[in-house]
Design a protein around this motif. Sequence first.
Motif, PDB file in Angstrom:
ATOM      1  N   LEU A   1     -15.934   3.462  21.485  1.00  0.00           N
ATOM      2  CA  LEU A   1     -15.806   4.603  22.483  1.00  0.00           C
ATOM      3  C   LEU A   1     -17.104   5.395  22.259  1.00  0.00           C
ATOM      4  O   LEU A   1     -17.302   5.904  21.104  1.00  0.00           O
ATOM      5  CB  LEU A   1     -14.614   5.491  22.279  1.00  0.00           C
ATOM      6  N   THR A   2     -18.060   5.466  23.195  1.00  0.00           N
ATOM      7  CA  THR A   2     -19.163   6.461  23.216  1.00  0.00           C
ATOM      8  C   THR A   2     -19.054   7.323  24.208  1.00  0.00           C
ATOM      9  O   THR A   2     -18.996   7.170  25.341  1.00  0.00           O
ATOM     10  CB  THR A   2     -20.483   5.694  23.384  1.00  0.00           C
ATOM     11  N   LEU A   3     -19.055   8.709  23.628  1.00  0.00           N
ATOM     12  CA  LEU A   3     -18.769   9.804  24.880  1.00  0.00           C
ATOM     13  C   LEU A   3     -20.331   9.906  25.115  1.00  0.00           C
ATOM     14  O   LEU A   3     -21.304  10.039  24.560  1.00  0.00           O
ATOM     15  CB  LEU A   3     -18.565  11.172  24.156  1.00  0.00           C
ATOM     16  N   ASN A   4     -20.664   9.924  26.619  1.00  0.00           N
ATOM     17  CA  ASN A   4     -21.974   9.641  27.349  1.00  0.00           C
ATOM     18  C   ASN A   4     -22.173  10.458  28.093  1.00  0.00           C
ATOM     19  O   ASN A   4     -22.459  10.334  29.303  1.00  0.00           O
ATOM     20  CB  ASN A   4     -22.039   8.119  27.794  1.00  0.00           C
ATOM     21  N   ARG A   5     -22.399  11.884  27.785  1.00  0.00           N
ATOM     22  CA  ARG A   5     -22.794  12.858  28.599  1.00  0.00           C
ATOM     23  C   ARG A   5     -23.844  13.567  27.752  1.00  0.00           C
ATOM     24  O   ARG A   5     -23.853  14.904  27.571  1.00  0.00           O
ATOM     25  CB  ARG A   5     -21.661  14.025  29.249  1.00  0.00           C
ATOM     26  N   PRO A   6     -25.026  13.106  27.234  1.00  0.00           N
ATOM     27  CA  PRO A   6     -25.880  13.710  26.413  1.00  0.00           C
ATOM     28  C   PRO A   6     -26.367  14.942  26.771  1.00  0.00           C
ATOM     29  O   PRO A   6     -26.795  15.757  25.917  1.00  0.00           O
ATOM     30  CB  PRO A   6     -26.976  12.629  25.762  1.00  0.00           C
ATOM     31  N   ARG A   7     -26.869  15.224  28.133  1.00  0.00           N
ATOM     32  CA  ARG A   7     -27.397  16.423  28.394  1.00  0.00           C
ATOM     33  C   ARG A   7     -26.326  17.486  28.274  1.00  0.00           C
ATOM     34  O   ARG A   7     -26.846  18.726  28.102  1.00  0.00           O
ATOM     35  CB  ARG A   7     -27.848  16.249  29.765  1.00  0.00           C
ATOM     36  N   ALA A   8     -25.242  17.354  28.347  1.00  0.00           N
ATOM     37  CA  ALA A   8     -24.133  18.339  28.209  1.00  0.00           C
ATOM     38  C   ALA A   8     -23.418  18.124  26.714  1.00  0.00           C
ATOM     39  O   ALA A   8     -22.442  18.754  26.560  1.00  0.00           O
ATOM     40  CB  ALA A   8     -23.073  18.210  29.301  1.00  0.00           C
ATOM     41  N   LEU A   9     -24.146  17.817  25.759  1.00  0.00           N
ATOM     42  CA  LEU A   9     -23.653  17.522  24.493  1.00  0.00           C
ATOM     43  C   LEU A   9     -22.403  16.744  24.234  1.00  0.00           C
ATOM     44  O   LEU A   9     -21.525  17.095  23.617  1.00  0.00           O
ATOM     45  CB  LEU A   9     -23.422  18.697  23.595  1.00  0.00           C
TER      46      LEU A   9
ATOM     47  N   VAL B   1     -13.278   3.141  17.024  1.00  0.00           N
ATOM     48  CA  VAL B   1     -14.570   3.842  16.375  1.00  0.00           C
ATOM     49  C   VAL B   1     -15.049   4.569  17.834  1.00  0.00           C
ATOM     50  O   VAL B   1     -15.442   4.211  18.634  1.00  0.00           O
ATOM     51  CB  VAL B   1     -15.820   3.043  15.924  1.00  0.00           C
ATOM     52  N   ILE B   2     -15.088   5.840  17.385  1.00  0.00           N
ATOM     53  CA  ILE B   2     -15.871   6.810  18.464  1.00  0.00           C
ATOM     54  C   ILE B   2     -16.838   7.578  17.928  1.00  0.00           C
ATOM     55  O   ILE B   2     -16.995   7.931  16.886  1.00  0.00           O
ATOM     56  CB  ILE B   2     -14.640   7.878  18.978  1.00  0.00           C
ATOM     57  N   ASP B   3     -17.844   7.746  18.877  1.00  0.00           N
ATOM     58  CA  ASP B   3     -19.055   8.200  18.362  1.00  0.00           C
ATOM     59  C   ASP B   3     -19.716   9.042  19.863  1.00  0.00           C
ATOM     60  O   ASP B   3     -19.267   8.887  20.796  1.00  0.00           O
ATOM     61  CB  ASP B   3     -20.224   7.351  17.768  1.00  0.00           C
ATOM     62  N   GLY B   4     -20.921   9.648  19.781  1.00  0.00           N
ATOM     63  CA  GLY B   4     -21.392  10.467  20.913  1.00  0.00           C
ATOM     64  C   GLY B   4     -22.821   9.860  21.065  1.00  0.00           C
ATOM     65  O   GLY B   4     -23.463   9.514  20.264  1.00  0.00           O
ATOM     66  N   ALA B   5     -23.129   9.884  22.448  1.00  0.00           N
ATOM     67  CA  ALA B   5     -24.556   9.328  22.784  1.00  0.00           C
ATOM     68  C   ALA B   5     -25.563  10.321  22.561  1.00  0.00           C
ATOM     69  O   ALA B   5     -25.156  11.789  22.671  1.00  0.00           O
ATOM     70  CB  ALA B   5     -24.446   8.826  24.345  1.00  0.00           C
ATOM     71  N   GLY B   6     -26.569  10.290  22.503  1.00  0.00           N
ATOM     72  CA  GLY B   6     -27.871  11.191  22.587  1.00  0.00           C
ATOM     73  C   GLY B   6     -28.291  11.750  21.095  1.00  0.00           C
ATOM     74  O   GLY B   6     -29.383  12.203  21.158  1.00  0.00           O
TER      75      GLY B   6
END
Length: 355
Positions: free
Chosen positions: A23-31, A59-64
Amino acid sequence: MTERLPTEDETVLVRREGRVGRLTLNRPRALNALTHAMVSRVDAALTAWEADSAATTVVIDGAGGRGLCAGGDIRAIYEDARTGGSASPAFWRDEYRLNARIARCPMPYVAFMDGIVMGGGVGVSAHGDVRIVTERSRVAMPETGIGLVPDVGGTYLLSRAPGELGTHLALTGTAVGAADAILCGLADHHVPSERLPELARQLADTDVPVAVRRHASAPPEGELAADREWIDTCYAADSVEEIVDRLFASGHHGAKQTAETILTKSPTALKATLAAVRRARTAGTLEEVLDVEYRASCAALRTPDLVEGIRAQVIDKDRTPKWVPGELGAVTPADVARFSAVPPGGDLGLAGALS
């Protein structure tokens, strides 16, 4: 050239890599701030993987590259609070249910808490089985600065930190690094950020504990351990006013700065937060605490401080909120009691569902 924003289906990237559900949270412009649609997408992915015997780890991480998640979509909550809408309680209802689900996920749930991890970001990571921070991690529950009480199970986590460290973090909203996040029980392991991609690859075919041990290392030294004496002494007081008085009188420069920080927060939120953290200490389950936090969040939606706090911190960014009331002494027991009242739309009911 205009940058294309992610569509709703792209705000969480869902895929399988070997036996790992990614899982990748994918709103990098909004952190990677959470929207209702993102919460629903994560929940649907967990449903699918729990029914798939070939999926053994999440596994969860964030984009950007700047953070896992900066929290909920504060601008959406601001508009909802201004117009008296019902979108925020509906969002919180599903978000808190997801937090509880993560805590009870039947497979290892691994969170890469790299960069900024605040509010709702803590909710989708710190209830997991394996919580990994890096040298770039900044973990916080900053709700008192916008008129809210720490939620997403935050009061549950902070109430179980050593001594009064959790009370300190809850009232001040202080962001902590890797070592202090581990000390406070918000994370488990430190892994250098440059090693996260390789760790993710190894999780696809290696047992989680073995893979993590290969990459974990001692984090850079934290700050809270050295401040435990004055933190534990000052925050043991029975009221926010007395905590502030003790901080000013302690003689420690850091304690005086902390008192000044606390006094910039919403007085009503501070008193409601202290009551919530103390109550969470005696709660038996995360679900019980999430039920209480849902009441507090819904109550905050109907207070002037939430709109004013978000305006000052996020919309106008003047950092000079005008709280109502403006002083701790003007907040009454009745004001605090409203944060424990049943919301107009009814309770969350997680603890009852569990039993």
